[in-house]
Design a protein around this motif. Structure first.
Motif, PDB file in Angstrom:
ATOM      1  N   UNK A  67     100.447 168.117   3.029  1.00  0.00           N
ATOM      2  CA  UNK A  67     101.650 168.779   3.391  1.00  0.00           C
ATOM      3  C   UNK A  67     101.108 169.562   4.477  1.00  0.00           C
ATOM      4  N   UNK A  68     100.256 170.159   4.780  1.00  0.00           N
ATOM      5  CA  UNK A  68      99.782 171.138   5.838  1.00  0.00           C
ATOM      6  C   UNK A  68      99.830 170.048   7.041  1.00  0.00           C
ATOM      7  N   UNK A  69      99.399 168.866   6.918  1.00  0.00           N
ATOM      8  CA  UNK A  69      99.126 167.842   8.185  1.00  0.00           C
ATOM      9  C   UNK A  69     100.575 167.507   8.716  1.00  0.00           C
ATOM     10  N   UNK A  70     101.451 167.370   7.558  1.00  0.00           N
ATOM     11  CA  UNK A  70     103.043 166.868   7.764  1.00  0.00           C
ATOM     12  C   UNK A  70     103.560 168.062   8.702  1.00  0.00           C
ATOM     13  N   UNK A  71     103.414 169.507   8.212  1.00  0.00           N
ATOM     14  CA  UNK A  71     103.812 170.489   8.670  1.00  0.00           C
ATOM     15  C   UNK A  71     103.303 170.727  10.108  1.00  0.00           C
ATOM     16  N   UNK A  72     102.056 170.564  10.319  1.00  0.00           N
ATOM     17  CA  UNK A  72     101.575 170.623  11.530  1.00  0.00           C
ATOM     18  C   UNK A  72     101.881 169.331  12.620  1.00  0.00           C
ATOM     19  N   UNK A  73     101.922 168.261  12.087  1.00  0.00           N
ATOM     20  CA  UNK A  73     102.229 167.053  13.230  1.00  0.00           C
ATOM     21  C   UNK A  73     103.492 166.840  13.336  1.00  0.00           C
ATOM     22  N   UNK A  74     104.532 167.189  12.152  1.00  0.00           N
ATOM     23  CA  UNK A  74     105.942 166.709  12.152  1.00  0.00           C
ATOM     24  C   UNK A  74     106.892 167.979  12.329  1.00  0.00           C
ATOM     25  N   UNK A  75     106.642 168.908  11.837  1.00  0.00           N
ATOM     26  CA  UNK A  75     107.645 170.044  11.353  1.00  0.00           C
ATOM     27  C   UNK A  75     107.244 171.160  12.477  1.00  0.00           C
ATOM     28  N   UNK A  76     106.517 171.342  13.450  1.00  0.00           N
ATOM     29  CA  UNK A  76     106.352 172.284  14.294  1.00  0.00           C
ATOM     30  C   UNK A  76     105.296 173.397  13.832  1.00  0.00           C
ATOM     31  N   UNK A  77     104.768 173.275  12.760  1.00  0.00           N
ATOM     32  CA  UNK A  77     103.988 174.431  12.398  1.00  0.00           C
ATOM     33  C   UNK A  77     102.632 174.424  13.366  1.00  0.00           C
ATOM     34  N   UNK A  78     102.032 175.566  13.604  1.00  0.00           N
ATOM     35  CA  UNK A  78     101.076 175.935  14.467  1.00  0.00           C
ATOM     36  C   UNK A  78      99.715 174.973  14.143  1.00  0.00           C
ATOM     37  N   UNK A  79      98.930 174.508  15.196  1.00  0.00           N
ATOM     38  CA  UNK A  79      97.880 173.763  15.132  1.00  0.00           C
ATOM     39  C   UNK A  79      96.839 174.535  15.973  1.00  0.00           C
ATOM     40  N   UNK A  80      95.824 175.056  15.127  1.00  0.00           N
ATOM     41  CA  UNK A  80      94.562 175.660  15.779  1.00  0.00           C
ATOM     42  C   UNK A  80      93.530 175.413  15.160  1.00  0.00           C
ATOM     43  N   UNK A  81      92.336 175.780  15.872  1.00  0.00           N
ATOM     44  CA  UNK A  81      91.145 175.563  15.254  1.00  0.00           C
ATOM     45  C   UNK A  81      90.692 175.902  13.689  1.00  0.00           C
ATOM     46  N   UNK A  82      91.109 177.374  13.378  1.00  0.00           N
ATOM     47  CA  UNK A  82      90.766 177.674  12.235  1.00  0.00           C
ATOM     48  C   UNK A  82      91.697 177.089  11.007  1.00  0.00           C
ATOM     49  N   UNK A  83      92.788 176.753  11.241  1.00  0.00           N
ATOM     50  CA  UNK A  83      93.400 175.938  10.313  1.00  0.00           C
ATOM     51  C   UNK A  83      92.980 174.554  10.325  1.00  0.00           C
ATOM     52  N   UNK A  84      92.617 173.782  11.153  1.00  0.00           N
ATOM     53  CA  UNK A  84      92.094 172.482  11.046  1.00  0.00           C
ATOM     54  C   UNK A  84      90.982 172.635  10.206  1.00  0.00           C
ATOM     55  N   UNK A  85      89.959 173.614  10.717  1.00  0.00           N
ATOM     56  CA  UNK A  85      88.621 173.732  10.092  1.00  0.00           C
ATOM     57  C   UNK A  85      88.849 173.978   8.360  1.00  0.00           C
ATOM     58  N   UNK A  86      89.688 174.916   8.187  1.00  0.00           N
ATOM     59  CA  UNK A  86      90.190 175.179   6.756  1.00  0.00           C
ATOM     60  C   UNK A  86      90.556 173.793   6.105  1.00  0.00           C
ATOM     61  N   UNK A  87      91.278 172.905   6.472  1.00  0.00           N
ATOM     62  CA  UNK A  87      91.643 171.928   5.974  1.00  0.00           C
ATOM     63  C   UNK A  87      90.562 170.946   6.021  1.00  0.00           C
ATOM     64  N   UNK A  88      89.749 170.829   6.997  1.00  0.00           N
ATOM     65  CA  UNK A  88      88.465 170.056   6.639  1.00  0.00           C
ATOM     66  C   UNK A  88      87.451 170.523   5.499  1.00  0.00           C
ATOM     67  N   UNK A  89      87.542 171.839   5.210  1.00  0.00           N
ATOM     68  CA  UNK A  89      86.729 172.154   4.076  1.00  0.00           C
ATOM     69  C   UNK A  89      87.389 171.982   2.848  1.00  0.00           C
ATOM     70  N   UNK A  90      88.786 171.815   2.605  1.00  0.00           N
ATOM     71  CA  UNK A  90      89.281 171.392   1.544  1.00  0.00           C
ATOM     72  C   UNK A  90      89.133 169.920   1.376  1.00  0.00           C
TER      73      UNK A  90
END
Length: 104
Positions: A70-93
Protein backbone atom coordinates in the motif's frame (compact mmCIF):
# COMPACT_ATOMS: atom_id res chain seq x y z
CA UNK A 1 1.15 -23.84 -0.70
CA UNK A 2 0.14 -21.95 2.44
CA UNK A 3 2.95 -19.42 1.96
CA UNK A 4 1.93 -18.75 -1.65
CA UNK A 5 -1.67 -18.18 -0.57
CA UNK A 6 -0.45 -15.91 2.24
CA UNK A 7 1.56 -13.75 -0.18
CA UNK A 8 -1.41 -13.48 -2.56
CA UNK A 9 -3.62 -12.56 0.40
CA UNK A 10 -1.16 -9.84 1.38
CA UNK A 11 -1.28 -8.45 -2.15
CA UNK A 12 -5.08 -8.50 -1.97
CA UNK A 13 -4.79 -6.51 1.25
CA UNK A 14 -2.98 -3.84 -0.74
CA UNK A 15 -5.77 -3.92 -3.32
CA UNK A 16 -8.55 -3.51 -0.77
CA UNK A 17 -6.74 -0.70 1.04
CA UNK A 18 -6.33 1.26 -2.20
CA UNK A 19 -9.93 0.49 -3.22
CA UNK A 20 -11.13 1.66 0.18
CA UNK A 21 -9.36 4.98 -0.34
CA UNK A 22 -10.77 5.31 -3.84
CA UNK A 23 -14.31 4.46 -2.70
CA UNK A 24 -14.61 7.93 -1.07
CA UNK A 25 -16.40 6.58 1.96
CA UNK A 26 -18.30 3.96 -0.07
CA UNK A 27 -19.91 6.63 -2.26
CA UNK A 28 -18.35 5.27 -5.48
CA UNK A 29 -19.79 1.88 -6.51
CA UNK A 30 -16.89 0.36 -8.48
CA UNK A 31 -14.12 0.94 -5.93
CA UNK A 32 -16.55 -0.11 -3.19
CA UNK A 33 -17.21 -3.39 -4.98
CA UNK A 34 -13.49 -3.95 -5.58
CA UNK A 35 -12.93 -3.31 -1.87
CA UNK A 36 -15.54 -5.90 -0.85
CA UNK A 37 -14.32 -8.60 -3.23
CA UNK A 38 -10.63 -8.16 -2.43
CA UNK A 39 -11.32 -7.93 1.31
CA UNK A 40 -13.16 -11.25 1.30
CA UNK A 41 -10.46 -12.86 -0.86
CA UNK A 42 -7.71 -11.54 1.38
CA UNK A 43 -9.36 -12.76 4.57
CA UNK A 44 -10.21 -16.14 3.07
CA UNK A 45 -6.62 -16.60 1.94
CA UNK A 46 -5.30 -15.58 5.35
CA UNK A 47 -7.67 -18.05 7.03
CA UNK A 48 -6.49 -20.82 4.68
CA UNK A 49 -2.81 -20.04 5.24
CA UNK A 50 -3.21 -19.99 9.02
CA UNK A 51 -4.14 -23.68 8.93
CA UNK A 52 -0.41 -24.40 8.33
CA UNK A 53 1.39 -21.22 9.44
CA UNK A 54 1.47 -20.03 13.08
CA UNK A 55 -0.94 -17.14 13.60
CA UNK A 56 1.69 -14.67 14.85
CA UNK A 57 3.92 -15.28 11.87
CA UNK A 58 1.14 -15.48 9.31
CA UNK A 59 -0.64 -12.35 10.45
CA UNK A 60 2.57 -10.32 10.67
CA UNK A 61 3.65 -11.40 7.18
CA UNK A 62 0.17 -10.66 5.77
CA UNK A 63 0.08 -7.20 7.35
CA UNK A 64 3.67 -6.50 6.29
CA UNK A 65 2.98 -7.34 2.66
CA UNK A 66 -0.19 -5.26 2.71
CA UNK A 67 1.44 -2.30 4.42
CA UNK A 68 4.51 -2.23 2.19
CA UNK A 69 2.41 -2.76 -0.93
CA UNK A 70 0.00 0.00 0.00
CA UNK A 71 2.82 2.41 0.83
CA UNK A 72 4.56 1.63 -2.48
CA UNK A 73 1.37 2.20 -4.48
CA UNK A 74 0.89 5.45 -2.60
CA UNK A 75 4.40 6.62 -3.39
CA UNK A 76 4.62 5.35 -6.98
CA UNK A 77 1.11 6.03 -8.24
CA UNK A 78 -0.73 8.34 -5.86
CA UNK A 79 1.74 11.15 -5.35
CA UNK A 80 2.73 10.43 -1.76
CA UNK A 81 6.21 11.65 -0.80
CA UNK A 82 9.19 9.45 -1.57
CA UNK A 83 12.22 10.05 0.60
CA UNK A 84 15.08 8.08 2.10
CA UNK A 85 13.62 7.66 5.61
CA UNK A 86 10.32 6.31 4.24
CA UNK A 87 12.07 3.88 1.90
CA UNK A 88 14.41 2.78 4.71
CA UNK A 89 11.44 2.08 6.98
CA UNK A 90 9.74 0.02 4.27
CA UNK A 91 12.95 -1.96 3.82
CA UNK A 92 12.94 -2.67 7.56
CA UNK A 93 9.41 -4.03 7.29
CA UNK A 94 10.48 -6.23 4.36
CA UNK A 95 13.47 -7.46 6.37
CA UNK A 96 11.14 -8.33 9.25
CA UNK A 97 8.78 -10.24 6.96
CA UNK A 98 11.69 -12.19 5.46
CA UNK A 99 13.01 -12.91 8.96
CA UNK A 100 9.64 -14.23 10.08
CA UNK A 101 9.50 -16.55 7.06
CA UNK A 102 13.06 -17.79 7.59
CA UNK A 103 12.64 -18.44 11.30
CA UNK A 104 9.04 -19.72 11.29
Amino acid sequence: MAWIVLVISGLLETAWAIALDRSAGFTRPLPSAVFAVTLVGSMAGLAYALRDIPVGTGYAVWVGIGAVGTALVGMLALGEPVNLPRVACLLLVVAGVIGLKLFA
